[in-house]
Write a protein that holds these residues in place. Structure first.
Motif, PDB file in Angstrom:
ATOM      1  N   ALA A 111       0.823  -1.196   0.024  1.00 40.01           N
ATOM      2  CA  ALA A 111      -0.119   0.192   0.315  1.00 40.01           C
ATOM      3  C   ALA A 111       0.835   1.380  -0.070  1.00 40.01           C
ATOM      4  CB  ALA A 111      -0.878  -0.155   1.296  1.00 40.01           C
ATOM      5  N   THR A 112       1.994   1.236   0.864  1.00 40.22           N
ATOM      6  CA  THR A 112       2.909   2.349   0.987  1.00 40.22           C
ATOM      7  C   THR A 112       3.446   2.679  -0.366  1.00 40.22           C
ATOM      8  OG1 THR A 112       2.901   2.219   3.344  1.00 40.22           O
ATOM      9  CG2 THR A 112       4.543   3.572   2.299  1.00 40.22           C
ATOM     10  N   ALA A 113       4.221   1.384  -1.001  1.00 39.44           N
ATOM     11  CA  ALA A 113       4.844   1.932  -2.206  1.00 39.44           C
ATOM     12  C   ALA A 113       3.903   2.281  -3.297  1.00 39.44           C
ATOM     13  CB  ALA A 113       5.108   0.252  -2.663  1.00 39.44           C
ATOM     14  N   LEU A 114       2.787   1.918  -3.439  1.00 38.70           N
ATOM     15  CA  LEU A 114       1.678   2.203  -4.325  1.00 38.70           C
ATOM     16  C   LEU A 114       1.248   3.743  -4.034  1.00 38.70           C
ATOM     17  CD1 LEU A 114      -0.814  -0.384  -4.756  1.00 38.70           C
ATOM     18  CD2 LEU A 114       1.012   0.007  -6.404  1.00 38.70           C
ATOM     19  N   ALA A 115       1.395   4.201  -3.013  1.00 47.03           N
ATOM     20  CA  ALA A 115       1.164   5.602  -2.527  1.00 47.03           C
ATOM     21  C   ALA A 115       2.406   6.664  -2.930  1.00 47.03           C
ATOM     22  CB  ALA A 115       0.814   5.918  -0.919  1.00 47.03           C
ATOM     23  N   ARG A 116       3.428   5.685  -2.697  1.00 45.05           N
ATOM     24  CA  ARG A 116       4.655   6.673  -2.976  1.00 45.05           C
ATOM     25  C   ARG A 116       4.868   6.879  -4.526  1.00 45.05           C
ATOM     26  NH1 ARG A 116       8.945   8.038   0.100  1.00 45.05           N
ATOM     27  NH2 ARG A 116       8.675   7.575   2.351  1.00 45.05           N
ATOM     28  N   MET A 117       4.145   5.952  -5.283  1.00 43.61           N
ATOM     29  CA  MET A 117       4.232   6.199  -6.679  1.00 43.61           C
ATOM     30  C   MET A 117       3.019   7.126  -7.392  1.00 43.61           C
ATOM     31  SD  MET A 117       5.552   2.452  -8.103  1.00 43.61           S
ATOM     32  CE  MET A 117       4.705   1.365  -7.048  1.00 43.61           C
ATOM     33  N   GLY A 118       2.329   7.741  -6.366  1.00 42.17           N
ATOM     34  CA  GLY A 118       1.406   8.825  -6.848  1.00 42.17           C
ATOM     35  C   GLY A 118      -0.108   8.196  -6.869  1.00 42.17           C
ATOM     36  N   LYS A 119      -0.352   7.025  -6.184  1.00 44.73           N
ATOM     37  CA  LYS A 119      -1.564   6.466  -6.365  1.00 44.73           C
ATOM     38  C   LYS A 119      -2.282   6.667  -5.336  1.00 44.73           C
ATOM     39  CE  LYS A 119      -0.658   4.755 -10.464  1.00 44.73           C
ATOM     40  NZ  LYS A 119      -1.038   5.508 -11.686  1.00 44.73           N
ATOM     41  N   LYS A 120      -3.807   7.023  -5.429  1.00 47.13           N
ATOM     42  CA  LYS A 120      -4.398   7.097  -4.092  1.00 47.13           C
ATOM     43  C   LYS A 120      -4.905   5.672  -3.717  1.00 47.13           C
ATOM     44  CE  LYS A 120      -7.451   9.161  -1.410  1.00 47.13           C
ATOM     45  NZ  LYS A 120      -6.995   9.841  -0.196  1.00 47.13           N
ATOM     46  N   VAL A 121      -4.712   5.283  -2.595  1.00 48.27           N
ATOM     47  CA  VAL A 121      -4.581   3.825  -2.115  1.00 48.27           C
ATOM     48  C   VAL A 121      -5.571   3.647  -0.658  1.00 48.27           C
ATOM     49  CG1 VAL A 121      -3.518   1.963  -1.110  1.00 48.27           C
ATOM     50  CG2 VAL A 121      -2.344   3.480  -2.771  1.00 48.27           C
ATOM     51  N   VAL A 169       7.519   0.466 -11.405  1.00 47.86           N
ATOM     52  CA  VAL A 169       8.430   0.745 -10.150  1.00 47.86           C
ATOM     53  C   VAL A 169       9.498   1.703 -10.380  1.00 47.86           C
ATOM     54  CG1 VAL A 169       9.726  -0.418  -8.483  1.00 47.86           C
ATOM     55  CG2 VAL A 169       7.934  -1.655  -9.404  1.00 47.86           C
ATOM     56  N   ASN A 170       9.466   2.759  -9.584  1.00 47.17           N
ATOM     57  CA  ASN A 170      10.333   3.922  -9.475  1.00 47.17           C
ATOM     58  C   ASN A 170      11.100   4.116  -8.232  1.00 47.17           C
ATOM     59  OD1 ASN A 170       8.298   5.089  -8.267  1.00 47.17           O
ATOM     60  ND2 ASN A 170       7.751   6.539  -9.889  1.00 47.17           N
ATOM     61  N   PHE A 171      11.129   3.155  -7.300  1.00 44.97           N
ATOM     62  CA  PHE A 171      11.668   3.514  -5.756  1.00 44.97           C
ATOM     63  C   PHE A 171      12.855   2.607  -5.732  1.00 44.97           C
ATOM     64  CE2 PHE A 171       8.242   0.452  -5.059  1.00 44.97           C
ATOM     65  CZ  PHE A 171       9.023  -0.579  -4.502  1.00 44.97           C
ATOM     66  N   GLU A 208      14.022  -6.768  -2.338  1.00 46.29           N
ATOM     67  CA  GLU A 208      12.639  -7.771  -2.441  1.00 46.29           C
ATOM     68  C   GLU A 208      11.301  -7.017  -2.512  1.00 46.29           C
ATOM     69  OE1 GLU A 208      14.770 -10.805   0.800  1.00 46.29           O
ATOM     70  OE2 GLU A 208      13.254  -9.187   1.629  1.00 46.29           O
ATOM     71  N   LEU A 209      11.294  -5.863  -2.295  1.00 46.20           N
ATOM     72  CA  LEU A 209       9.874  -5.121  -2.242  1.00 46.20           C
ATOM     73  C   LEU A 209       9.889  -4.748  -3.632  1.00 46.20           C
ATOM     74  CD1 LEU A 209       7.227  -3.951  -1.240  1.00 46.20           C
ATOM     75  CD2 LEU A 209       8.808  -1.827  -0.399  1.00 46.20           C
ATOM     76  N   ARG A 210      10.791  -4.256  -4.380  1.00 48.24           N
ATOM     77  CA  ARG A 210      10.803  -3.732  -5.570  1.00 48.24           C
ATOM     78  C   ARG A 210      10.567  -4.876  -6.445  1.00 48.24           C
ATOM     79  NH1 ARG A 210      15.497  -1.982  -5.658  1.00 48.24           N
ATOM     80  NH2 ARG A 210      14.980   0.096  -5.075  1.00 48.24           N
ATOM     81  N   ASP A 211      10.913  -6.149  -6.159  1.00 49.17           N
ATOM     82  CA  ASP A 211      10.670  -7.128  -7.185  1.00 49.17           C
ATOM     83  C   ASP A 211       9.128  -7.641  -6.959  1.00 49.17           C
ATOM     84  OD1 ASP A 211      13.366  -7.587  -7.803  1.00 49.17           O
ATOM     85  OD2 ASP A 211      13.798  -8.827  -6.489  1.00 49.17           O
ATOM     86  N   LEU A 212       8.944  -7.660  -5.635  1.00 40.63           N
ATOM     87  CA  LEU A 212       7.418  -8.011  -5.513  1.00 40.63           C
ATOM     88  C   LEU A 212       6.336  -7.173  -6.135  1.00 40.63           C
ATOM     89  CD1 LEU A 212       4.921  -9.183  -3.970  1.00 40.63           C
ATOM     90  CD2 LEU A 212       5.467  -7.768  -2.012  1.00 40.63           C
ATOM     91  N   ILE A 213       6.860  -5.813  -6.200  1.00 36.25           N
ATOM     92  CA  ILE A 213       5.794  -5.111  -6.702  1.00 36.25           C
ATOM     93  C   ILE A 213       5.730  -4.935  -8.375  1.00 36.25           C
ATOM     94  CG2 ILE A 213       5.177  -2.335  -7.322  1.00 36.25           C
ATOM     95  CD1 ILE A 213       4.417  -3.256  -4.611  1.00 36.25           C
ATOM     96  N   ASN A 214       7.088  -5.672  -8.902  1.00 31.39           N
ATOM     97  CA  ASN A 214       7.190  -5.998 -10.155  1.00 31.39           C
ATOM     98  C   ASN A 214       6.202  -7.132 -10.615  1.00 31.39           C
ATOM     99  OD1 ASN A 214       8.454  -3.721 -11.847  1.00 31.39           O
ATOM    100  ND2 ASN A 214      10.433  -4.466 -10.750  1.00 31.39           N
ATOM    101  N   GLU A 215       6.356  -7.972  -9.700  1.00 33.27           N
ATOM    102  CA  GLU A 215       5.932  -9.456  -9.767  1.00 33.27           C
ATOM    103  C   GLU A 215       4.394  -9.297  -9.919  1.00 33.27           C
ATOM    104  OE1 GLU A 215       5.713 -13.281 -10.868  1.00 33.27           O
ATOM    105  OE2 GLU A 215       7.451 -11.986 -10.695  1.00 33.27           O
ATOM    106  N   LEU A 216       3.812  -8.141  -9.012  1.00 31.90           N
ATOM    107  CA  LEU A 216       2.233  -8.306  -8.849  1.00 31.90           C
ATOM    108  C   LEU A 216       1.498  -7.814 -10.490  1.00 31.90           C
ATOM    109  CD1 LEU A 216       1.770  -6.500  -5.687  1.00 31.90           C
ATOM    110  CD2 LEU A 216       1.688  -9.065  -6.155  1.00 31.90           C
TER     111      LEU A 216
END
Length: 269
Positions: A24-34, A267-269, A252-260
């Motif tokens: 949820a926080t990763a998506l919020a950091r990418m400018g998405k409303k979560v 992914v830009n973090f 690991e988090l970056r890989d997870l978001i990519n995998e989803l």
């Protein structure tokens, strides 16, 4: 409409709430409303995580990207349709409110079989099932032959996901994209790790999920919870030099978001 991400299985201690908060926080950091919902009405680990974050930001004067957490509204008996389950009504009302404002809704399910969990799974566009890398957790998905380690049939949780898929198909909705997340993976190529991996690969072909590596066992996850922080917040709170473990955890988090493979996400973090 918002893309709904459900994080669930029927076993506690697999990292569901940590996964929810980081996704949820990763998506919020990418400018998405979560939007965020916690269906474990007793323990509320995901809800507490967000509350800790809001309290920490207020104390420190910080403004960190944060999901919009909502409690389930109470069900007014006068608003229930004849025969309607009040829990169904509470969840559908919460989702309907968030869908008006959000790009994504992240829903944390309890580590047990409940009506709310059943309904949430039928709403999932993406389903993430965190799993400790052991046959104790694997038993939630399928039964295996103890002599050959071959899968003999689906287990209770897989059957619930199947029922949710059937409901979505009858409603004309797109299929659930199901990802089983292997958490607490050891660094070494241990015999048990290999056998679990082989069993998951075999099962994934039979019942239709994708397997992804999740989060390794790290002390930092336990340290972050009281302040409601995630791996992505460390530099914002003054940690300039990340140690090797923290850098690996971010990857690991970056890989997870990519995998989803979520819609509109790079992914830009």
């Amino acid at each position: 409409m918002a893309h709904i991400i459900v994080v669930g299985n029927e076993k506690g201690g697999s990292g569901k709430s940590t996964t929810c908060m980081h996704v949820a926080t990763a998506l919020a950091r990418m400018g998405k409303k979560v939007g965020a919902l916690d269906l474990d009405l007793r323990q509320r680990s995901f809800g507490r995580y967000v509350e800790n974050r809001l309290a920490f930001m207020a104390r420190e004067g910080l403004d960190l990207p944060t999901p919009d957490y909502r409690e389930l509204p109470e069900a007014d008996a006068a608003q229930l349709a004849p025969g309607e389950n009040p829990y169904d009504h509470r969840l559908s009302s919460a989702v309907a409110q968030l869908e008006l404002e959000c790009d994504f809704i992240v829903i944390d399910c309890p580590g047990s079989h409940t009506r709310l969990s059943q309904v949430a799974h039928s709403l999932a566009d993406t389903l993430i099932t965190p799993l400790n890398d052991s046959f104790i957790d694997f038993d939630l998905l399928a039964r295996i032959d103890p002599e050959t380690s071959r899968v003999t049939g689906p287990s209770i949780y897989s059957e619930m996901v199947w029922a949710a898929r059937q409901l979505r198909a009858r409603a004309g909705l797109k299929p659930i994209d199901w990802i089983v997340l292997r958490n607490r993976l050891g660094a070494q190529q241990m015999h048990n790790k290999k056998k679990v991996g082989e069993a998951l690969t075999q099962l994934s072909k039979r019942i239709g999920f994708r397997v992804a590596p999740g989060f390794s066992e790290r002390v930092i996850f336990r340290e972050l919870f009281p302040r409601g922080l995630t791996l992505l917040d460390l530099r914002d709170v003054g940690v300039e030099n990340l140690n090797i473990s923290n850098v690996a955890a971010r990857q690991e988090l970056r890989d997870l978001i990519n995998e989803l493979n979520l819609p509109g996400i790079e992914v830009n973090f």
